[in-house]
Design a protein around this motif. Structure first.
Motif, short mmCIF file in Angstrom:
data_model
loop_
_atom_site.label_atom_id
_atom_site.label_comp_id
_atom_site.label_asym_id
_atom_site.label_seq_id
_atom_site.Cartn_x
_atom_site.Cartn_y
_atom_site.Cartn_z
N TYR A 98 0.76 -1.44 -0.27
CA TYR A 98 0.29 -0.03 0.20
C TYR A 98 0.69 1.18 -0.21
O TYR A 98 0.19 2.03 -0.60
CB TYR A 98 -0.97 0.09 1.15
CG TYR A 98 -2.62 -0.71 1.19
CD1 TYR A 98 -2.61 -1.23 -0.09
CD2 TYR A 98 -3.13 -1.69 2.06
CE1 TYR A 98 -4.07 -2.44 0.10
CE2 TYR A 98 -3.75 -2.51 2.68
CZ TYR A 98 -4.13 -2.47 0.94
OH TYR A 98 -5.43 -3.92 0.63
N GLY A 99 2.05 1.13 0.95
CA GLY A 99 2.89 2.42 0.36
C GLY A 99 3.51 2.72 -1.07
O GLY A 99 3.70 3.56 -1.31
N VAL A 113 0.57 0.85 -16.60
CA VAL A 113 -0.34 -0.14 -16.10
C VAL A 113 0.88 -0.44 -14.40
O VAL A 113 1.83 -0.56 -14.81
CB VAL A 113 0.23 -1.42 -16.87
CG1 VAL A 113 -0.60 -2.57 -16.38
CG2 VAL A 113 -0.85 -1.19 -18.19
N VAL A 114 -0.12 -0.75 -13.76
CA VAL A 114 0.71 -1.40 -12.31
C VAL A 114 0.34 -2.32 -12.08
O VAL A 114 -0.39 -3.37 -12.19
CB VAL A 114 0.48 -0.33 -11.25
CG1 VAL A 114 1.01 -0.88 -9.89
CG2 VAL A 114 0.88 1.36 -11.49
N LYS A 127 -7.99 -2.85 -4.56
CA LYS A 127 -8.04 -1.41 -2.95
C LYS A 127 -6.68 -0.77 -3.25
O LYS A 127 -6.64 -0.23 -3.39
CB LYS A 127 -7.62 -2.47 -1.76
CG LYS A 127 -9.31 -3.25 -1.47
CD LYS A 127 -8.63 -4.29 0.07
CE LYS A 127 -9.39 -4.53 0.73
NZ LYS A 127 -9.42 -5.50 1.85
N ILE A 128 -6.01 -1.63 -3.92
CA ILE A 128 -4.98 -1.27 -4.80
C ILE A 128 -5.20 -0.35 -6.13
O ILE A 128 -4.78 1.17 -5.96
CB ILE A 128 -3.42 -1.26 -5.32
CG1 ILE A 128 -3.38 -2.90 -3.88
CG2 ILE A 128 -2.76 -1.26 -5.87
CD1 ILE A 128 -1.89 -3.81 -4.72
N ASP A 130 -8.11 1.34 -6.12
CA ASP A 130 -8.95 2.23 -5.79
C ASP A 130 -7.91 3.28 -5.15
O ASP A 130 -8.38 4.25 -5.10
CB ASP A 130 -9.78 1.84 -4.71
CG ASP A 130 -11.16 0.78 -5.01
OD1 ASP A 130 -11.05 1.42 -6.46
OD2 ASP A 130 -11.42 0.02 -4.40
N MET A 131 -6.91 2.79 -3.95
CA MET A 131 -5.91 3.68 -3.55
C MET A 131 -5.00 4.82 -4.54
O MET A 131 -5.07 5.90 -4.05
CB MET A 131 -5.37 2.85 -2.56
CG MET A 131 -4.35 3.46 -1.71
SD MET A 131 -3.19 2.63 -1.00
CE MET A 131 -3.81 1.97 0.63
N ILE A 132 -4.46 3.94 -5.89
CA ILE A 132 -3.93 4.68 -6.56
C ILE A 132 -4.97 5.94 -6.82
O ILE A 132 -4.55 7.49 -7.41
CB ILE A 132 -3.44 4.16 -7.66
CG1 ILE A 132 -2.15 3.03 -6.82
CG2 ILE A 132 -3.06 4.59 -8.27
CD1 ILE A 132 -1.71 2.01 -8.01
N LYS A 133 -5.82 5.54 -7.82
CA LYS A 133 -7.33 6.12 -8.50
C LYS A 133 -7.50 7.62 -7.58
O LYS A 133 -7.83 8.87 -7.93
CB LYS A 133 -8.30 5.55 -9.07
CG LYS A 133 -7.56 5.26 -10.34
CD LYS A 133 -9.26 3.68 -10.62
CE LYS A 133 -8.64 3.58 -11.93
NZ LYS A 133 -9.66 2.48 -12.47
N TYR A 134 -7.84 7.35 -6.04
CA TYR A 134 -7.69 8.39 -5.20
C TYR A 134 -6.79 9.62 -4.93
O TYR A 134 -7.20 10.28 -4.42
CB TYR A 134 -8.29 7.58 -3.88
CG TYR A 134 -8.80 8.64 -2.96
CD1 TYR A 134 -10.12 8.95 -2.46
CD2 TYR A 134 -7.69 9.00 -1.91
CE1 TYR A 134 -10.61 9.72 -1.77
CE2 TYR A 134 -8.37 9.60 -0.58
CZ TYR A 134 -9.52 10.25 -0.68
OH TYR A 134 -10.40 11.31 0.49
#
Length: 439
Positions: A98-99, A113-114, A127-128, A130-134
């Motif tokens: 997540y970091g 592309v991640v 979840k990753i 969503d986290m990146i886009k947020y």
């Protein structure tokens, strides 16, 4: 293609080097400046056969940095290959993953592309994303894909260059197209599925292999009781193509960074959803008990280790690596020390890591001969070639009491029977040429 790789451990560094070998421009990111300096000098910070040589060959396509913003901002593809260590409750610690995701969100300045290469619980890729886009700073498109690794320590380079399969999990077809381009020079079956299926393929594969190991170890334990030979049993089983002959070597359990962690993580995930994977739970339990198999055997010869000279051959969880994670040595040696043993240990590559845990309590030796000299008993925890090729006659020649407890079945019983020793292995008859009665 311009590729960034987050993490330079067994997954990240091997992935980066092998992608460079196949023509990509790769930049590897790590927070440790010392590691980065080593890699810039062409030195691998981890022990993995063939890796350093491949690094040297591809240094024109490889670079290393601690500056993640520069590495990520214009990358076409970013691989996440950081660790997901086990937490106290058995679940996976995703803080590093997540970091990196947050760093990527703050850094990228173009569509990319991640790719999550780290082993993560099912649903983590969602979840990753969503986290990146947020947390995005720039107006760009991000596509998250699951691309689990199937490498084994000791053969990681070969497993990555010549994989058994390439699994790609995507929710958007574009990510699949990009990853097919990344892997176009790799000769391996390639399948595209959704992200959760890709995540599950990784866990299901590792857990199945762990099940197979625990199963054969339980059969081995029964073989000792009833007088069967586990090696003959495994050979006969392996001829059946539905079973196969791999992962049927009986011993004192699996270790390392994958099987223990992944079985516990999947079991935890199932329990979290009010489900129980009974077979996986059994594999975990069997493996924990199996690690103590040699200690239990030793009680047939000694009531206590107090004052005994104990030789230990092999500290790492398997040959071909300096990794100690979940190694049987870490379970057994503390018991010996607490019981008053004088422990001498040998391992061709694992000593320095073991010294970090036990710097003064153990005598570390450079040769097997020095390790077993004047020993009352010898434990074999790792099946290094040096151990398997060792002259059996030297055990009786150098040891005070030639009692060998072999947790990896390194020696042929017919050869052992020619020597003057007690040889007690896993799932096979005990050879007692000394005619010493068992207590």
């Amino acid at each position: 293609m311009k590729i960034a790789v987050a993490g330079t451990g067994y997954v990240g560094l091997v992935t980066g080097v092998c992608l460079a070998e196949h023509g990509h421009s790769v930049i590897c990111v790590d927070i440790d400046e010392k590691k980065v300096s080593l890699m810039e000098a062409g030195i691998s910070p981890i022990y993995e056969p063939g890796l350093e040589e491949l690094m040297g060959k591809n240094m024109d396509k490889l670079s290393f940095t601690t500056k993640y913003i520069e590495a990520y901002k214009d990358a076409d593809v970013i691989f996440i290959g950081v660790g997901t260590p086990e937490k106290q409750d058995g679940s996976a610690n995703l803080s590093y993953v997540y970091g990196v995701a947050e760093q990527i969100a703050r850094s990228i300045e173009k569509d990319c592309v991640v790719v999550v290469k780290s082993t993560v619980p099912i649903g983590t890729n969602d979840k990753i994303e969503d986290m990146i886009k947020y947390n995005l700073v720039h107006d760009v498109n991000v596509y998250v894909a699951s691309n689990p690794e199937f490498l084994a320590q000791g053969t990681a380079v070969r497993d990555t260059l010549f994989p058994s399969r390439i699994v790609i999990g995507v929710e958007d077809p574009y990510a699949g197209v990009v990853l097919k381009e990344v892997y176009k020079e790799f000769d391996a079956p390639l399948m595209v599925t959704n992200r959760k299926s890709a995540e599950m393929i990784k866990y299901a594969s590792n857990d199945f292999l762990a099940l197979k190991i625990s199963f054969i170890n339980e059969i081995a334990n029964l073989c000792e009781i009833i007088g069967a030979d586990i090696e003959d049993v495994a050979l006969g089983m392996g001829f059946d193509k539905r079973i196969g002959d791999r992962f049927l070597n009986a011993g004192i359990g699996y270790g390392g960074s994958c099987f223990p962690k992944d079985t516990k993580a999947l079991h935890w995930l199932a329990s979290f959803h009010d489900n129980e994977l009974k077979t996986v739970k059994a594999a975990i339990d069997v493996n924990e008990n199996q690690k103590l198999k040699l200690i239990k055997k030793s009680r047939n010869y000694f009531d206590s280790f107090n004052g005994l000279n104990v030789a230990v051959l092999g500290l790492t969880f398997k040959p071909g690596t300096d990794d100690l994670r979940e190694a049987p040595s870490l379970v057994n040696i503390p018991i010996m020390l607490e019981d008053g043993a004088n422990v001498k240990a040998w391992d061709p590559v694992g000593v320095e890591n073991f010294k970090k845990k036990y710097p003064g309590e153990i005598t570390y030796c450079n040769t097997i001969e020095d390790t077993i000299k004047d020993a009352d008993v010898c434990f074999i925890f790792t099946e290094w070639d040096e151990v398997k090729d060792f002259d059996l006659s030297k055990y009786s020649e150098l040891m005070k009491n030639p009692i060998i407890l072999d947790g990896r079945n390194c020696y042929d019983l017919a050869s052992v029977k020619k020597e003057n020793m007690i040889y007690d292995s896993i799932g096979r008859e005990t050879v007692n040429s000394l005619e010493v009665s068992m207590v």
